[in-house]
Every structure is written in C-alpha cells, then in structure tokens.
Design an enzyme around this catalytic site. Structure first.
Site, PDB file in Angstrom:
ATOM      1  N   ASP A  39      18.144  26.756  60.022  1.00 44.85           N
ATOM      2  CA  ASP A  39      17.528  27.128  61.299  1.00 44.85           C
ATOM      3  C   ASP A  39      18.186  28.407  61.814  1.00 44.85           C
ATOM      4  O   ASP A  39      19.405  28.582  61.733  1.00 44.85           O
ATOM      5  CB  ASP A  39      17.693  25.989  62.314  1.00 44.85           C
ATOM      6  CG  ASP A  39      16.765  26.154  63.508  1.00 44.85           C
ATOM      7  OD1 ASP A  39      15.809  25.366  63.619  1.00 44.85           O
ATOM      8  OD2 ASP A  39      16.981  27.076  64.324  1.00 44.85           O
ATOM      9  N   ILE A  40      17.371  29.290  62.384  1.00 43.54           N
ATOM     10  CA  ILE A  40      17.870  30.582  62.867  1.00 43.54           C
ATOM     11  C   ILE A  40      18.743  30.425  64.107  1.00 43.54           C
ATOM     12  O   ILE A  40      19.555  31.295  64.422  1.00 43.54           O
ATOM     13  CB  ILE A  40      16.670  31.529  63.138  1.00 43.54           C
ATOM     14  CG1 ILE A  40      17.102  32.982  63.091  1.00 43.54           C
ATOM     15  CG2 ILE A  40      15.976  31.196  64.451  1.00 43.54           C
ATOM     16  CD1 ILE A  40      15.926  33.955  63.035  1.00 43.54           C
ATOM     17  N   ASN A  97       9.417  17.190  65.822  1.00 46.80           N
ATOM     18  CA  ASN A  97       8.730  17.292  67.100  1.00 46.80           C
ATOM     19  C   ASN A  97       7.236  17.448  66.853  1.00 46.80           C
ATOM     20  O   ASN A  97       6.817  18.257  66.019  1.00 46.80           O
ATOM     21  CB  ASN A  97       9.259  18.500  67.880  1.00 46.80           C
ATOM     22  CG  ASN A  97      10.696  18.306  68.316  1.00 46.80           C
ATOM     23  OD1 ASN A  97      11.062  17.224  68.759  1.00 46.80           O
ATOM     24  ND2 ASN A  97      11.513  19.339  68.180  1.00 46.80           N
ATOM     25  N   GLU A 105       7.507  23.837  68.800  1.00 51.35           N
ATOM     26  CA  GLU A 105       7.292  25.270  69.037  1.00 51.35           C
ATOM     27  C   GLU A 105       6.580  25.956  67.882  1.00 51.35           C
ATOM     28  O   GLU A 105       5.858  26.927  68.087  1.00 51.35           O
ATOM     29  CB  GLU A 105       8.632  25.963  69.297  1.00 51.35           C
ATOM     30  CG  GLU A 105       9.253  25.550  70.621  1.00 51.35           C
ATOM     31  CD  GLU A 105      10.592  26.204  70.877  1.00 51.35           C
ATOM     32  OE1 GLU A 105      11.104  26.884  69.966  1.00 51.35           O
ATOM     33  OE2 GLU A 105      11.113  26.026  71.986  1.00 51.35           O
ATOM     34  N   VAL A 106       6.831  25.494  66.669  1.00 47.14           N
ATOM     35  CA  VAL A 106       6.229  26.141  65.496  1.00 47.14           C
ATOM     36  C   VAL A 106       5.170  25.201  64.925  1.00 47.14           C
ATOM     37  O   VAL A 106       5.481  24.059  64.558  1.00 47.14           O
ATOM     38  CB  VAL A 106       7.301  26.470  64.431  1.00 47.14           C
ATOM     39  CG1 VAL A 106       6.649  27.119  63.220  1.00 47.14           C
ATOM     40  CG2 VAL A 106       8.376  27.383  65.009  1.00 47.14           C
ATOM     41  N   HIS A 110       7.741  20.567  60.413  1.00 42.31           N
ATOM     42  CA  HIS A 110       9.131  20.745  59.976  1.00 42.31           C
ATOM     43  C   HIS A 110       9.935  19.543  60.438  1.00 42.31           C
ATOM     44  O   HIS A 110       9.751  19.043  61.539  1.00 42.31           O
ATOM     45  CB  HIS A 110       9.734  22.041  60.509  1.00 42.31           C
ATOM     46  CG  HIS A 110       9.503  22.289  61.965  1.00 42.31           C
ATOM     47  ND1 HIS A 110       8.285  22.682  62.461  1.00 42.31           N
ATOM     48  CD2 HIS A 110      10.324  22.193  63.039  1.00 42.31           C
ATOM     49  CE1 HIS A 110       8.363  22.829  63.773  1.00 42.31           C
ATOM     50  NE2 HIS A 110       9.598  22.527  64.158  1.00 42.31           N
ATOM     51  N   HIS A 112      13.818  18.580  61.203  1.00 43.40           N
ATOM     52  CA  HIS A 112      15.154  19.109  61.428  1.00 43.40           C
ATOM     53  C   HIS A 112      16.163  18.129  60.829  1.00 43.40           C
ATOM     54  O   HIS A 112      16.050  16.912  61.039  1.00 43.40           O
ATOM     55  CB  HIS A 112      15.472  19.194  62.920  1.00 43.40           C
ATOM     56  CG  HIS A 112      14.574  20.081  63.728  1.00 43.40           C
ATOM     57  ND1 HIS A 112      14.977  21.317  64.183  1.00 43.40           N
ATOM     58  CD2 HIS A 112      13.306  19.915  64.184  1.00 43.40           C
ATOM     59  CE1 HIS A 112      14.004  21.862  64.899  1.00 43.40           C
ATOM     60  NE2 HIS A 112      12.977  21.030  64.922  1.00 43.40           N
TER      61      HIS A 112
HETATM   62  P1  5GP Z   1      10.533  22.902  67.054  1.00 48.46           P
HETATM   63  O1  5GP Z   1      10.884  23.069  68.512  1.00 48.46           O
HETATM   64  O2  5GP Z   1       9.150  23.425  66.759  1.00 48.46           O
HETATM   65  O3  5GP Z   1      10.741  21.501  66.573  1.00 48.46           O
HETATM   66  O4  5GP Z   1      11.596  23.751  66.261  1.00 48.46           O
HETATM   67  C1  5GP Z   1      11.359  25.042  65.779  1.00 48.46           C
HETATM   68  C2  5GP Z   1      12.659  25.525  65.167  1.00 48.46           C
HETATM   69  O5  5GP Z   1      12.381  26.686  64.401  1.00 48.46           O
HETATM   70  C3  5GP Z   1      13.730  25.918  66.186  1.00 48.46           C
HETATM   71  O6  5GP Z   1      14.901  25.138  65.954  1.00 48.46           O
HETATM   72  C4  5GP Z   1      13.951  27.410  65.939  1.00 48.46           C
HETATM   73  O7  5GP Z   1      15.298  27.803  66.080  1.00 48.46           O
HETATM   74  C5  5GP Z   1      13.469  27.559  64.507  1.00 48.46           C
HETATM   75  N1  5GP Z   1      12.954  28.893  64.185  1.00 48.46           N
HETATM   76  C6  5GP Z   1      12.055  29.609  64.908  1.00 48.46           C
HETATM   77  N2  5GP Z   1      11.808  30.779  64.298  1.00 48.46           N
HETATM   78  C7  5GP Z   1      12.548  30.805  63.176  1.00 48.46           C
HETATM   79  C8  5GP Z   1      12.703  31.764  62.127  1.00 48.46           C
HETATM   80  O8  5GP Z   1      12.111  32.832  62.105  1.00 48.46           O
HETATM   81  N3  5GP Z   1      13.553  31.432  61.111  1.00 48.46           N
HETATM   82  C9  5GP Z   1      14.239  30.248  61.099  1.00 48.46           C
HETATM   83  N4  5GP Z   1      15.044  30.019  60.066  1.00 48.46           N
HETATM   84  N5  5GP Z   1      14.116  29.324  62.069  1.00 48.46           N
HETATM   85  C10 5GP Z   1      13.274  29.599  63.101  1.00 48.46           C
END
Ligand code: 5GP
Length: 126
Positions: A39-40, A97, A105-106, A110, A112
């Site tokens: 994760d970034i 999520n 968010e994405v 995914h 985690h």
């Molecule tokens: P969500 O809130 O959708 O469950 O988590 C999205 C995750 O994607 C977050 O933890 C965020 O830090 C990670 N993320 C967003 N953009 C990028 C990216 O460009 N590269 C990587 N490696 N992680 C990302």
C-alpha cells in the site's frame, strides 16, 4: 471519497492502471489471477493489498460474478502472501471495504493485509 459499489467497473481506476503497468507498484506476489503490492500509504508496519486481475468492483461483485478458478486463486493468493511475508505466527488482519459505509476508495476489489504490531480493536466505533 468513497465509491458507489453498484456502478459498472471503471477501467480508469488506479488499480486497473497498476495492472496494466501504467503506474508503478511495489509488487509482493503475482500469478495468473492475482497481484499483491505494498500500500502506498501504509497503516501498519506490514500493509499489503491483494487484488484479482479480473475487472471486479468489490467483494460483492467478485463473489457473485467471479468464476471458481478466480475465487480459488484469490483466496489462496491472500493466504500465500501472508505466509510468505512471515505473518502467520504473529498474526495479521484482513480487511475488504465495500461501498460507502466502509469507505471503499478504489473501485477494484482489494483485500488489505495488516500486520507487524498489535492491531487494536476490530473496528473504530467513532
Ligand atoms: P480502500 O479505502 O478503497 O479500502 O483502500 C484503498 C487503498 O489503496 C488505500 O489504503 C490507499 O493507500 C491505497 N492506494 C491508493 N492509491 C494507491 C496507489 O497508487 N498505489 C498503491 N500502492 N496504493 C494505493
């Protein structure tokens, strides 16, 4: 901003771009069905994301439309990544999520993997 999990798959999402190699990532594991990368913005000493290579918005989408090979590979892939990272003995947490209330968010499924310290309560009640 969280996403609407009922929308069709958006192939411009950030993880789709990572899968196409348009954006770099720190890959942990890859096979025909699965990609895992750091994760970034890590929220724990170990914070790895595992995604299916297929175009699925969320766990809801994947669990209803994914084929048996994809689902088997994904479940085994998550376990493999955690095992290879040495996280089994100390323990780890999985999180996926889905939609607004979970702050997805994405819009590409995914999971985690968090580990590397005591992770506290299961959910933030705030
Ligand atoms: P969500 O809130 O959708 O469950 O988590 C999205 C995750 O994607 C977050 O933890 C965020 O830090 C990670 N993320 C967003 N953009 C990028 C990216 O460009 N590269 C990587 N490696 N992680 C990302």
């Amino acid at each position: 901003m969280s996403i609407d999990p009922t929308l069709d798959y958006d192939d411009q999402n950030i993880f789709a771009k990572i899968l196409r190699g348009e954006i770099p990532n720190r890959t942990v594991y890859e096979d025909d069905y699965v990609l895992a990368f750091h994760d970034i913005n890590p929220q724990a000493p170990h914070h790895i994301l595992v995604i299916p290579k297929g175009a699925y918005v969320s766990w809801d989408d994947f669990s209803s439309r994914g084929n048996d090979n994809e689902i088997t590979a994904f479940v085994r892939g998550v376990g493999h990544v955690a095992r290879e990272a040495g996280l089994v003995d100390s323990g780890y947490r999985l999180m996926a999520n889905i939609g607004h209330d979970a702050h997805q968010e994405v819009p590409h499924l995914h999971v985690h993997i968090f580990a590397g310290k005591p992770l506290g309560p299961m959910i933030n009640s705030g």
